[in-house]
Design a protein around this motif. Structure first.
Motif, PDB file in Angstrom:
ATOM      1  N   UNK A 160       0.825  -1.218   0.000  1.00 49.84           N
ATOM      2  CA  UNK A 160       0.000   0.000   0.000  1.00 49.84           C
ATOM      3  C   UNK A 160       0.857   1.265   0.000  1.00 49.84           C
ATOM      4  N   UNK A 161       2.091   1.156   0.474  1.00 56.82           N
ATOM      5  CA  UNK A 161       3.012   2.298   0.469  1.00 56.82           C
ATOM      6  C   UNK A 161       3.713   2.322  -0.892  1.00 56.82           C
ATOM      7  N   UNK A 162       3.076   2.973  -1.856  1.00 55.36           N
ATOM      8  CA  UNK A 162       3.544   2.923  -3.234  1.00 55.36           C
ATOM      9  C   UNK A 162       4.567   3.970  -3.607  1.00 55.36           C
ATOM     10  N   UNK A 163       5.300   4.487  -2.639  1.00 58.85           N
ATOM     11  CA  UNK A 163       6.276   5.534  -2.958  1.00 58.85           C
ATOM     12  C   UNK A 163       7.346   5.017  -3.907  1.00 58.85           C
ATOM     13  N   UNK A 164       7.833   5.898  -4.785  1.00 59.26           N
ATOM     14  CA  UNK A 164       8.809   5.506  -5.805  1.00 59.26           C
ATOM     15  C   UNK A 164      10.198   5.308  -5.202  1.00 59.26           C
TER      16      UNK A 164
ATOM     17  N   UNK B  44      11.499  14.422  -4.603  1.00 61.97           N
ATOM     18  CA  UNK B  44      10.135  14.901  -4.826  1.00 61.97           C
ATOM     19  C   UNK B  44       9.796  14.876  -6.317  1.00 61.97           C
ATOM     20  N   UNK B  45      10.753  15.270  -7.151  1.00 56.73           N
ATOM     21  CA  UNK B  45      10.567  15.291  -8.602  1.00 56.73           C
ATOM     22  C   UNK B  45      10.260  13.889  -9.133  1.00 56.73           C
ATOM     23  N   UNK B  46      11.010  12.901  -8.653  1.00 54.94           N
ATOM     24  CA  UNK B  46      10.780  11.527  -9.099  1.00 54.94           C
ATOM     25  C   UNK B  46       9.421  11.006  -8.645  1.00 54.94           C
ATOM     26  N   UNK B  47       8.998  11.393  -7.432  1.00 55.94           N
ATOM     27  CA  UNK B  47       7.690  10.954  -6.943  1.00 55.94           C
ATOM     28  C   UNK B  47       6.559  11.514  -7.798  1.00 55.94           C
ATOM     29  N   UNK B  48       6.691  12.766  -8.226  1.00 56.06           N
ATOM     30  CA  UNK B  48       5.610  13.408  -8.977  1.00 56.06           C
ATOM     31  C   UNK B  48       5.470  12.857 -10.395  1.00 56.06           C
TER      32      UNK B  48
END
Length: 313
Positions: free
Chosen positions: A169-173, A289-293
């Motif tokens: 559920x923690x789908x962070x990149x 942050x850039x990669x996450x977006x």
């Protein structure tokens, strides 16, 4: 059912040894199982070896990435596709002893724990410098973050499906699984064991790769580096005003003293270095942050022998 997730990168030599030993242990346990081998863009014959195994053993499922996405992505792909009630992550080089699995399963079935994780109590055979830096990393990250990471912690652990679902559920990149395991909580038992040498092949983790991995872990789970940058900025601003006051007072009292170029250069270099350091720290957070977006997939599966798997996520 027990799912064993095995990230593989150029492990053609180790896979036969691992498969033989893990199969013996799992058959001894007597439960249904699946072996999820994740080929992380290997450049050797790892995929060929996995295909051959899958033809001989119906328990073997291979997921082959379209390129090298990294071990974190390989583990995440395994978590997304694991069907077992209990899920384990293991390395193919047998540094994670399969013989520990029966005791780990017994502890989970006791109902006291949701996860049984392993930690090395010795680093025998590892370079002294690497061991020293590893211990410093664990000490620092536990002091500056909310993640609970035990010194010597391995990725090798057996978890209940409920804990695996929380991780998925923690789908962070930008993933750092050791930190994620600690951050989500759950009741964890730490099982100590002596360090084991690789059964075959060579380690893919150089000192610099481990150093970069450690920096990623600190940035992903702590805002303290940003705070340090702010403290540097505040401190240097204070000293700048103090130095300005001293210069003005000297000018009023003693006139215009002869200024030395060496001291000026030293001050400029020092302040410039501090500014670049702070900009670098902020740049790391901005890049994350850039990669996450971008919302790019963590992995892309090009080949598999199980068409029910999630190919892209």
């Amino acid at each position: 059912m027990i799912s064993i997730i095995v990230p593989c990168y150029n492990e053609q030599e180790a896979i036969p040894f691992f498969h033989k030993e893990i199969t013996l242990v799992l058959k001894e346990i007597g439960e249904d199982y699946e072996l999820l081998f994740v080929n992380d863009g290997s450049k050797d014959d790892t995929l060929k070896e996995l295909k051959a195994l899958s033809e001989k053993d119906s328990h073997v499922i291979y997921l082959s990435f379209s390129r090298n996405f990294g071990k974190e992505a390989a583990m995440y792909a395994g978590f997304c596709n694991a069907k077992g009630d209990y899920v384990a992550v293991m390395d193919a080089d047998l540094q994670d002893p399969p013989a520990l699995l029966p005791e780990m399963l017994r502890l989970l079935r006791s109902g006291e724990y949701d996860s049984v994780a392993t930690r090395r109590v010795s680093r025998e055979g590892e370079p002294a410098v690497r061991s020293w830096f590893a211990r410093r990393f664990y000490s620092i990250i536990n002091k500056i973050s909310e993640a609970d990471i035990v010194d010597g912690a391995r990725d090798f652990r057996l978890m209940k499906k409920s804990m695996v679902d929380a991780i998925v559920a923690m789908g962070e990149y930008n993933r750092f699984s050791k930190g994620l395991f600690g951050w989500i909580g759950f009741r964890t038992y730490w099982m100590p064991y002596e360090n084991v040498e690789r059964v075959a092949g060579e380690t893919k983790w150089s000192f610099w790769k481990l150093f970069k991995y450690a920096i990623d872990g600190i940035i992903n789970f702590s805002h303290v580096p940003l705070s340090i940058a702010s403290w540097f900025g505040t401190t240097m601003t204070f000293f700048s005003f103090l130095a300005l006051a001293v210069i003005i007072i000297r000018r009023l009292i003693f006139g215009d003293p002869v200024a030395g170029w060496a001291s000026i250069v030293c001050v400029v270099i020092f302040i410039g270095g501090i500014q670049l350091l702070c900009l670098g720290i902020m740049g790391q957070y901005i890049s994350k942050t850039y990669l996450e977006t971008k919302h790019r997939p963590h992995f892309i599966i090009a080949e598999t022998n199980d068409e029910s798997v999630i190919r892209l996520k």
